[in-house]
Design an enzyme around this catalytic site. Sequence first.
Site, short mmCIF file in Angstrom:
data_model
loop_
_atom_site.label_atom_id
_atom_site.label_comp_id
_atom_site.label_asym_id
_atom_site.label_seq_id
_atom_site.Cartn_x
_atom_site.Cartn_y
_atom_site.Cartn_z
N LYS A 13 19.90 -22.82 64.04
CA LYS A 13 19.61 -23.95 64.94
C LYS A 13 20.77 -24.95 64.96
O LYS A 13 21.20 -25.39 66.02
CB LYS A 13 18.34 -24.70 64.49
N ARG A 88 8.23 -30.39 63.08
CA ARG A 88 8.04 -29.37 62.03
C ARG A 88 6.60 -29.26 61.58
O ARG A 88 6.29 -28.43 60.72
CB ARG A 88 8.89 -29.76 60.83
N ARG A 127 25.66 -19.29 52.20
CA ARG A 127 26.17 -20.34 53.08
C ARG A 127 26.89 -21.42 52.26
O ARG A 127 26.42 -21.84 51.21
CB ARG A 127 24.95 -20.96 53.79
N ARG A 160 24.62 -26.32 49.47
CA ARG A 160 23.55 -27.31 49.53
C ARG A 160 22.56 -27.03 48.40
O ARG A 160 22.26 -25.88 48.13
CB ARG A 160 22.83 -27.21 50.88
N ARG A 171 11.21 -23.05 51.06
CA ARG A 171 11.37 -23.53 52.44
C ARG A 171 10.76 -22.54 53.43
O ARG A 171 10.18 -22.92 54.44
CB ARG A 171 12.87 -23.74 52.76
P1 AMP Z 1 17.12 -28.72 57.74
O1 AMP Z 1 18.53 -29.12 57.60
O2 AMP Z 1 16.57 -28.88 59.14
O3 AMP Z 1 16.83 -27.36 57.15
O4 AMP Z 1 16.25 -29.76 56.87
C1 AMP Z 1 16.48 -29.92 55.49
C2 AMP Z 1 15.27 -30.57 54.83
O5 AMP Z 1 15.03 -31.87 55.41
C3 AMP Z 1 13.95 -29.84 55.03
O6 AMP Z 1 13.79 -28.79 54.08
C4 AMP Z 1 12.95 -30.97 54.79
O7 AMP Z 1 12.85 -31.30 53.42
C5 AMP Z 1 13.64 -32.15 55.48
N1 AMP Z 1 13.26 -32.26 56.91
C6 AMP Z 1 14.08 -32.09 57.98
N2 AMP Z 1 13.41 -32.27 59.13
C7 AMP Z 1 12.14 -32.57 58.78
C8 AMP Z 1 10.95 -32.85 59.53
N3 AMP Z 1 10.94 -32.84 60.87
N4 AMP Z 1 9.82 -33.12 58.82
C9 AMP Z 1 9.81 -33.13 57.48
N5 AMP Z 1 10.88 -32.87 56.73
C10 AMP Z 1 12.04 -32.59 57.35
#
Ligand code: AMP
Length: 213
Positions: A13, A88, A127, A160, A171
């Site tokens: 994404k 989400r 990654r 990360r 996740r």
């Molecule tokens: P991402 O980079 O989109 O994979 O997001 C990394 C982390 O940020 C996720 O595993 C969640 O802990 C938090 N996060 C990101 N977006 C959301 C969301 N819309 N709602 C809740 N937690 C979020």
Amino acid sequence: MQIILFGSPGVGKGTQAKILSTKFNIPHISTGDMLRQAVKDKTSLGVQAQAILNRGELVPDNIMIGLIKDTLQKPECKQGFILDGFPRTVPQVVALKDLFTELNINSVFLLAITADEEELVKRLTSRRACKQCGTIFTLSEIKNSKVCPVCNAENSFYQRDDDKEEVIRRRMEVFRSSTKPVLDYYEKNDKVIYINGSSPVEKVTEYILSAIK
Ligand code: AMP
């Protein structure tokens, strides 16, 4: 143009959002990037979110909804935006729908990028990101190099904390239990465009561009 990019962790994404944001000159809004920045800056949001991110769980809906409301009302989002990582959960979808009504936004593309979960676990564990410019690489792309090919920073590659295998598995579970229902919700009420995310990055971009034409 308003685009929501939906898909499980590691499906691409963020990579696709960056390409589309440059192509259409509209902001890329990544809630994950916003949270990581807050953690780095040690803001009160960052302090609250850090442990949640490290466990691979979700930040509470009220915090995320507030963050998105503030962001989408900014003047730079008037011409459109690409949402990456939001909504989400089902309460986030409901809040987003209300916000779109308030902002008079009535046509949104929901692109669901899909790929096999085990392939994504492999992708995520290999990654690495550059601390300086944020570009994401796979281990095979950087090999033994210590210099970022994009910004020339030295020794800037890092993994990360939430890309460690046990956190990735968590996740994925969270995606299945809390985030997948978002797609079921959209399928019932809106049009979902499915994109095969297993292909190389350029191919996935092609699929997206032809789908939204
Ligand atoms: P991402 O980079 O989109 O994979 O997001 C990394 C982390 O940020 C996720 O595993 C969640 O802990 C938090 N996060 C990101 N977006 C959301 C969301 N819309 N709602 C809740 N937690 C979020």
